[in-house]
Design an enzyme around this catalytic site. Structure first.
Site, PDB file in Angstrom:
ATOM      1  CE  LYS A  67      47.447 -44.044  48.184  1.00 35.56           C
ATOM      2  NZ  LYS A  67      47.849 -45.151  47.287  1.00 35.56           N
TER       3      LYS A  67
HETATM    4  C1  LIG Z   1      47.176 -45.624  46.312  1.00 33.36           C
HETATM    5  C2  LIG Z   1      47.933 -46.344  45.255  1.00 33.36           C
HETATM    6  C3  LIG Z   1      47.386 -46.541  43.987  1.00 33.36           C
HETATM    7  C4  LIG Z   1      45.980 -46.116  43.635  1.00 33.36           C
HETATM    8  O1  LIG Z   1      45.849 -44.721  43.567  1.00 33.36           O
HETATM    9  P1  LIG Z   1      44.389 -44.060  43.634  1.00 33.36           P
HETATM   10  O2  LIG Z   1      44.632 -42.602  43.641  1.00 33.36           O
HETATM   11  O3  LIG Z   1      43.784 -44.537  44.928  1.00 33.36           O
HETATM   12  O4  LIG Z   1      43.631 -44.544  42.456  1.00 33.36           O
HETATM   13  C5  LIG Z   1      48.171 -47.164  43.035  1.00 33.36           C
HETATM   14  N1  LIG Z   1      49.418 -47.603  43.314  1.00 33.36           N
HETATM   15  C6  LIG Z   1      49.954 -47.447  44.534  1.00 33.36           C
HETATM   16  C7  LIG Z   1      51.313 -47.973  44.792  1.00 33.36           C
HETATM   17  C8  LIG Z   1      49.248 -46.794  45.535  1.00 33.36           C
HETATM   18  O5  LIG Z   1      49.800 -46.624  46.737  1.00 33.36           O
END
Ligand SMILES: *Cc1c(COP(=O)(O)O)cnc(C)c1O
Length: 464
Positions: free
Chosen positions: A112
């Protein structure tokens, strides 16, 4: 570039306004009016260029006069300079024609950061230009919160309130949020699930007078500016492995479907992605929708990949808009049914074209643990449980072993030390900048799962 809401009843906006708005006023999500294309020559020209430069070039057509391009290029360079790897998002080979794309070298060790380090700076720059302030309100299942807080901390134009489900995120994740020493950061531990937290946030956004009073905005992947920077690494990974001449397959550990939708966009723009594998854990609303056309909320089950413990995948709405050939009235109708009854269904012929794009499967915790152990034994590589979900699903759904498989590594293994240690026997160490995390004091308010309690807290502490 102008942006339209998936529900068709919100103003058409430029990039700058979409950035600040987050969710559209009609409850829909913003998408660009048209999809820019990347020609094979444009992809070839990406080869060997620094990541920040490719990101700026890919994103430029989406800004379309809505925000100063030189400003964005400076912001992107500064954001990716904070990543602890010179390639920003390195590819690592883990098996025969099999790679992981390490998206976790940012400040909070989750993918993120790739979008949020850009987003926080964009927000601050645009608000400062307008002499305005905003209140960022969000819910986290574990990884968005730390990344959002790190992106917004100490920024004068922003206050940030992050709800997390009390006791349902890892201690590392909690401490990454609660140990931040910054007057504009507010952590709220809510006695409920992640979906309860997300519902509280959505309800507060739906209250338009509250929304205006607090100048509420979102940094989760309902915000278009969260999704856009995620398109970039699909392009760079494909180019590194031979695009435009050779396609790749990607496997995406999926929760809110933001990352998987970014893969859809990359493919729509012209990145040769032969196969996108949507990998779910036991909480598989996205997988079930892609397989059956039925979107139905079920109970949330805690798993060892908690960032994916979600039963409402908000970005499916963006996909729905495309499936309905951008018929916003049809999307609004289906989403109304979904939000009232927790279930909606689309016709099989609408769903059919997705078969060419997506494959999907779900992976249980025992299989994840076994895969982590086997990968470590075979190659010495340690992956986090979310990455392992993607790797297992990728191996299972892969159609052509000659096409390179790229599994997205969405978190650093040290974010989930207990799960990793149980599976591999090795306890992963936090990088140096987080080594004293467990010694730092925490700042957090615990609140009941109750709208009035949460709203009053935010109203009392926001400065907007
Ligand atoms: C947020 C997250 C996901 C999922 O991603 P999306 O875009 O919400 O589908 C998968 N793995 C990790 C470690 C995350 O932080």
């Amino acid at each position: 570039m102008k942006y339209v809401s998936t529900r068709g009843d919100a103003p058409v906006l430029g990039f700058d306004d979409v950035l600040l708005a987050g969710l559209a006023r009609d409850g829909g999500l913003y998408l660009p009016e048209t999809w820019p294309e990347l020609s094979p020559a444009a992809l070839t020209a990406f080869a060997g260029r620094p990541y920040a430069e490719v990101a700026t070039a890919l994103m430029a057509p989406y800004l379309g006069g809505g925000i100063d391009e030189d400003l964005v290029s400076g912001i992107v360079a500064e954001a990716y300079d904070r990543f602890r790897h010179p390639a920003v998002v390195p590819l690592r080979q883990v098996g025969d024609n099999e790679w992981v794309l390490e998206l976790f070298h940012g400040p909070t060790l989750a993918f993120k950061d790739v979008a949020l380090q850009v987003l926080g700076r964009l927000f601050d720059a645009e608000l400062t230009r307008r002499s305005e302030r905003l209140t960022i309100l969000g819910a986290t299942s574990g990884d968005t919160g730390p990344a959002a807080i790190e992106a917004c901390r100490d920024r004068q134009a922003l206050d940030v309130f992050i709800l997390h489900p009390a006791g349902r995120i890892s201690e590392v994740q909690r401490r990454q949020m609660t140990t931040v020493e910054s007057a504009n950061v507010h952590n709220l531990a809510v006695e409920g699930t992640f979906d309860d937290c997300q519902d509280l946030v959505k309800t507060m956004f739906a209250d338009l007078s509250l929304r205006d009073e607090l100048r509420l905005s979102a940094v989760n992947s309902i915000n278009w500016a969260r999704v856009l920077p995620q398109v970039v690494y699909y392009a760079t990974a494909a180019v590194a492995l031979g695009a435009p001449g050779r396609p790749i397959a990607v496997s995406v550990p999926t929760g809110n479907f933001g990352n998987a939708f970014a893969a859809w966009i990359a493919r729509r723009m012209g990145v040769p992605i032969a196969q996108t594998i949507v990998a779910s854990n036991r909480n598989d609303i996205a997988s079930r929708f892609l397989t059956t056309g039925i979107m139905e909320v079920q109970e949330v089950h805690p798993t060892t990949s908690p960032a994916m413990d979600i039963q409402v995948s908000s970005n499916l709405e963006r996909l729905l808009f495309e499936l309905f050939d951008r018929d916003a009235a049809a999307v609004a109708d289906h989403m109304a049914r979904f939000s009232h009854g927790g279930r909606m269904e689309i016709d099989p012929e609408r769903l059919a074209p997705l078969g060419e794009v997506f494959d999907t499967t779900r992976v249980d915790d025992a299989t994840v643990a076994r895969a982590m152990g086997e990968l470590y034994a075979a190659s010495g590589h340690i992956v986090d449980p979310h990455t392992a979900v993607g790797l297992v699903a990728g191996r299972k759904c892969r159609r052509d072993p000659a096409v390179p498989l790229v599994a997205l590594a969405t978190a650093h293994p040290a974010k989930f030390p207990d799960t990793v240690e149980a599976a591999t026997g090795v306890r992963p160490e936090l990088p140096a900048h987080l080594a004293d995390l467990f010694d730092r004091p925490e700042h957090c308010a615990t609140l009941p799962c109750d709208l009035a309690a949460v709203r009053d807290y935010v109203v009392a502490n926001a400065r907007a």
